[in-house]
Design a protein around this motif. Structure first.
Motif, PDB file in Angstrom:
ATOM      1  N   THR A 169       0.830  -1.206   0.000  1.00 29.47           N
ATOM      2  CA  THR A 169       0.000   0.000   0.000  1.00 29.47           C
ATOM      3  C   THR A 169       0.863   1.254   0.000  1.00 29.47           C
ATOM      4  OG1 THR A 169      -1.908  -1.080   1.017  1.00 29.47           O
ATOM      5  CG2 THR A 169      -1.701   1.292   1.368  1.00 29.47           C
ATOM      6  N   PHE A 170       1.963   1.229   0.729  1.00 33.23           N
ATOM      7  CA  PHE A 170       2.882   2.378   0.744  1.00 33.23           C
ATOM      8  C   PHE A 170       3.525   2.566  -0.635  1.00 33.23           C
ATOM      9  CE2 PHE A 170       7.019   4.352   2.120  1.00 33.23           C
ATOM     10  CZ  PHE A 170       6.488   5.507   2.674  1.00 33.23           C
TER      11      PHE A 170
ATOM     12  N   ILE B 147       2.122   4.237   9.006  1.00 28.56           N
ATOM     13  CA  ILE B 147       2.036   2.837   9.405  1.00 28.56           C
ATOM     14  C   ILE B 147       0.811   2.263   8.704  1.00 28.56           C
ATOM     15  CG2 ILE B 147       0.904   3.511  11.587  1.00 28.56           C
ATOM     16  CD1 ILE B 147       2.209   0.898  12.755  1.00 28.56           C
ATOM     17  N   ALA B 148       1.051   1.379   7.735  1.00 27.28           N
ATOM     18  CA  ALA B 148      -0.009   0.865   6.862  1.00 27.28           C
ATOM     19  C   ALA B 148      -0.465  -0.531   7.264  1.00 27.28           C
ATOM     20  CB  ALA B 148       0.496   0.846   5.417  1.00 27.28           C
ATOM     21  N   SER B 149      -0.071  -1.007   8.425  1.00 25.34           N
ATOM     22  CA  SER B 149      -0.229  -2.407   8.808  1.00 25.34           C
ATOM     23  C   SER B 149      -1.664  -2.901   8.758  1.00 25.34           C
ATOM     24  CB  SER B 149       0.316  -2.623  10.222  1.00 25.34           C
ATOM     25  OG  SER B 149       1.655  -2.226  10.315  1.00 25.34           O
ATOM     26  N   ARG B 150      -1.781  -4.196   8.479  1.00 23.95           N
ATOM     27  CA  ARG B 150      -3.071  -4.898   8.579  1.00 23.95           C
ATOM     28  C   ARG B 150      -3.301  -5.417  10.000  1.00 23.95           C
ATOM     29  NH1 ARG B 150      -6.038  -5.104   3.523  1.00 23.95           N
ATOM     30  NH2 ARG B 150      -4.509  -4.657   1.906  1.00 23.95           N
TER      31      ARG B 150
ATOM     32  N   LEU C  26       0.311   8.946  10.006  1.00 25.32           N
ATOM     33  CA  LEU C  26      -0.781   8.550   9.124  1.00 25.32           C
ATOM     34  C   LEU C  26      -0.899   7.038   9.254  1.00 25.32           C
ATOM     35  CD1 LEU C  26       0.195  10.726   6.020  1.00 25.32           C
ATOM     36  CD2 LEU C  26      -1.341  11.322   7.909  1.00 25.32           C
ATOM     37  N   ALA C  27      -2.046   6.558   9.719  1.00 28.21           N
ATOM     38  CA  ALA C  27      -2.141   5.170  10.156  1.00 28.21           C
ATOM     39  C   ALA C  27      -3.351   4.467   9.563  1.00 28.21           C
ATOM     40  CB  ALA C  27      -2.228   5.112  11.684  1.00 28.21           C
ATOM     41  N   SER C  28      -3.165   3.179   9.266  1.00 26.98           N
ATOM     42  CA  SER C  28      -4.294   2.358   8.861  1.00 26.98           C
ATOM     43  C   SER C  28      -5.280   2.245  10.018  1.00 26.98           C
ATOM     44  CB  SER C  28      -3.813   0.969   8.427  1.00 26.98           C
ATOM     45  OG  SER C  28      -3.002   0.379   9.433  1.00 26.98           O
ATOM     46  N   ASP C  29      -6.550   2.234   9.682  1.00 26.73           N
ATOM     47  CA  ASP C  29      -7.630   2.236  10.670  1.00 26.73           C
ATOM     48  C   ASP C  29      -7.877   0.810  11.150  1.00 26.73           C
ATOM     49  OD1 ASP C  29      -9.796   2.753  12.256  1.00 26.73           O
ATOM     50  OD2 ASP C  29     -11.044   3.643  10.695  1.00 26.73           O
ATOM     51  N   ILE C  30      -6.959   0.330  11.997  1.00 26.67           N
ATOM     52  CA  ILE C  30      -7.093  -0.986  12.614  1.00 26.67           C
ATOM     53  C   ILE C  30      -7.075  -0.791  14.126  1.00 26.67           C
ATOM     54  CG2 ILE C  30      -6.041  -2.221  10.678  1.00 26.67           C
ATOM     55  CD1 ILE C  30      -3.444  -2.365  12.329  1.00 26.67           C
TER      56      ILE C  30
ATOM     57  N   TYR D 179      -8.809  10.077  16.080  1.00 26.74           N
ATOM     58  CA  TYR D 179      -7.603  10.542  15.395  1.00 26.74           C
ATOM     59  C   TYR D 179      -7.906  10.845  13.920  1.00 26.74           C
ATOM     60  CZ  TYR D 179      -2.756  10.990  14.001  1.00 26.74           C
ATOM     61  OH  TYR D 179      -1.570  11.488  13.516  1.00 26.74           O
ATOM     62  N   ALA D 180      -7.405  11.975  13.439  1.00 28.33           N
ATOM     63  CA  ALA D 180      -7.780  12.466  12.104  1.00 28.33           C
ATOM     64  C   ALA D 180      -6.935  11.879  10.982  1.00 28.33           C
ATOM     65  CB  ALA D 180      -7.670  13.997  12.075  1.00 28.33           C
ATOM     66  N   GLY D 181      -5.847  11.195  11.303  1.00 28.11           N
ATOM     67  CA  GLY D 181      -4.936  10.727  10.263  1.00 28.11           C
ATOM     68  C   GLY D 181      -5.072   9.266   9.929  1.00 28.11           C
ATOM     69  N   LEU D 182      -6.291   8.730   9.960  1.00 30.84           N
ATOM     70  CA  LEU D 182      -6.525   7.313   9.680  1.00 30.84           C
ATOM     71  C   LEU D 182      -6.994   7.123   8.235  1.00 30.84           C
ATOM     72  CD1 LEU D 182      -8.469   6.323  12.929  1.00 30.84           C
ATOM     73  CD2 LEU D 182      -6.019   6.016  12.479  1.00 30.84           C
ATOM     74  N   PHE D 183      -6.633   5.976   7.658  1.00 27.44           N
ATOM     75  CA  PHE D 183      -7.124   5.593   6.333  1.00 27.44           C
ATOM     76  C   PHE D 183      -7.474   4.108   6.353  1.00 27.44           C
ATOM     77  CE2 PHE D 183      -2.551   4.982   6.363  1.00 27.44           C
ATOM     78  CZ  PHE D 183      -2.353   3.763   5.724  1.00 27.44           C
ATOM     79  N   ALA D 184      -8.362   3.699   5.468  1.00 28.81           N
ATOM     80  CA  ALA D 184      -8.791   2.305   5.428  1.00 28.81           C
ATOM     81  C   ALA D 184      -7.615   1.400   5.061  1.00 28.81           C
ATOM     82  CB  ALA D 184      -9.911   2.125   4.412  1.00 28.81           C
ATOM     83  N   PRO D 185      -7.445   0.272   5.739  1.00 31.13           N
ATOM     84  CA  PRO D 185      -6.333  -0.625   5.410  1.00 31.13           C
ATOM     85  C   PRO D 185      -6.335  -0.998   3.936  1.00 31.13           C
ATOM     86  CG  PRO D 185      -7.442  -1.340   7.412  1.00 31.13           C
ATOM     87  CD  PRO D 185      -8.277  -0.246   6.844  1.00 31.13           C
TER      88      PRO D 185
END
Length: 328
Positions: free
Chosen positions: A160-161, A223-226, A245-249, A260-266
């Motif tokens: 993803t990165f 951090i794009a982790s699953r 900026l972090a995956s929403d897990i 937190y405002a810096g989340l994105f879908a995994p």
């Protein structure tokens, strides 16, 4: 009177330089003033007998935990659930599940981790945030570096990165990935991405302090982790003043907060690229991320981690002289 002895079972060594090793080595430092502490990859019945065994990872340390609790059922064992064991193994692996019952106490690294445990085990579960010393943030210069820190393996989702690097529209932004290729196929893709995408660079594995010094100069950290138990890299970014900026897990939300405002879908490279672009173009947005991260920094202070760890260890070793506290 001789100090009590603690043995930490770490499935990783200094050579791997991953989250489990960082936890083991940091906990040894926290405990060394009060106890004799050793670290090793396991424990067997003919090894020196510690007064307390601390095992990192429910599946990978299962054999050591079983050997110790079978041989010395009167001595306490503490199990630290560090990531893949919490979010995968204890749900599918019998040895990992058995580790939950064998340990006298359990530790998760952020409060959302409690949700993965059977409710019957909550009374012996404790939340201990990990920590990192503060490093002052160095003002980023062009190119603006956005770093992802983590070995190349599926759980960290480096793809993803890489994909986001092709989608970022803002000139002067460089996406840096620090980590060894534990998965050779992902390493091949990283080399291909670097060749085809000027905005992407794969730096390979770096020593821990070299990584921290690089991080403190970054515009942001991804951090794009699953799957994460409670990532050290989030703590190191927050304590260096670098927005995340972090995956929403669950593991990331437990570290950064529900709002937190810096989340994105995994796995959503388009959403990640859009966040990176916005963090450069929108000063109010990136300042909001900095404020939210700063509000969490006190949770990740070394003194706070040491105090909670010592309280738990003292309770396990000397239960008659220490009052037990709430698990959370």
């Amino acid at each position: 009177m001789a100090r009590a002895r603690i043995h930490i079972v770490s499935p990783a060594s200094a050579r791997e330089n991953n989250g489990n090793w960082q936890t083991a080595s940091r906990w040894r430092r926290h405990l060394a003033r009060d106890y004799r502490v050793t670290i090793g990859p396991g424990w067997q019945a003919d090894d020196e007998i510690p007064d307390l065994l601390i095992a990192l990872h429910a599946r990978r340390s299962a054999a050591a935990l079983a050997a110790f609790t079978d041989a010395h059922p009167d001595r306490p064992a503490l199990l630290v659930l560090t990531g893949t064991d919490l979010y995968r193994d204890i749900h599918v692996d019998a040895a990992a599940r058995a580790s939950l019952d064998r340990a006298r106490a359990l530790v998760v690294l952020q409060p959302r981790g409690l949700d993965e445990l059977p409710q019957a085990l909550w009374p012996k579960a404790h939340v201990i945030y990990q920590s990192a010393p503060r490093l002052s943030h160095a003002r980023p210069r062009m190119p603006l570096d956005v770093a992802m820190i983590g070995h190349l393996r599926a759980e960290k989702d480096p793809q993803t990165f890489m994909d986001a690097a092709r989608l970022v529209r803002t000139p002067g932004v460089r996406l840096l990935h620090i980590g060894a290729a534990l998965d050779p196929e992902l390493g091949r893709r990283a080399r291909e991405t670097e060749h085809a995408t000027p905005a992407y660079r794969w730096l390979g594995a770096l020593p821990h302090m070299a990584t921290r010094r690089r991080l403190r100069r970054c515009h942001a950290m991804v951090i794009a982790s699953r799957m994460e138990g409670g990532a050290n890299v989030i703590i190191e970014a927050v304590t260096s003043g670098v927005p995340v900026l972090a995956s929403d897990i669950a593991g990331n939300v437990g570290m950064l907060g529900e709002d937190y405002a810096g989340l994105f879908a995994p796995g959503d490279a388009h959403a990640l690229a859009a966040l990176i672009d916005r963090s450069v173009a929108d000063a109010r947005f990136v300042e909001r991320l900095r404020r939210q991260c700063a509000a969490r920094a006190a949770l990740f202070a070394p003194a706070a981690e040491r105090a909670r760890l010592l309280d738990l260890v003292d309770n396990l070793l000397f239960p008659s002289t220490h009052a037990h506290k709430s698990p959370v």
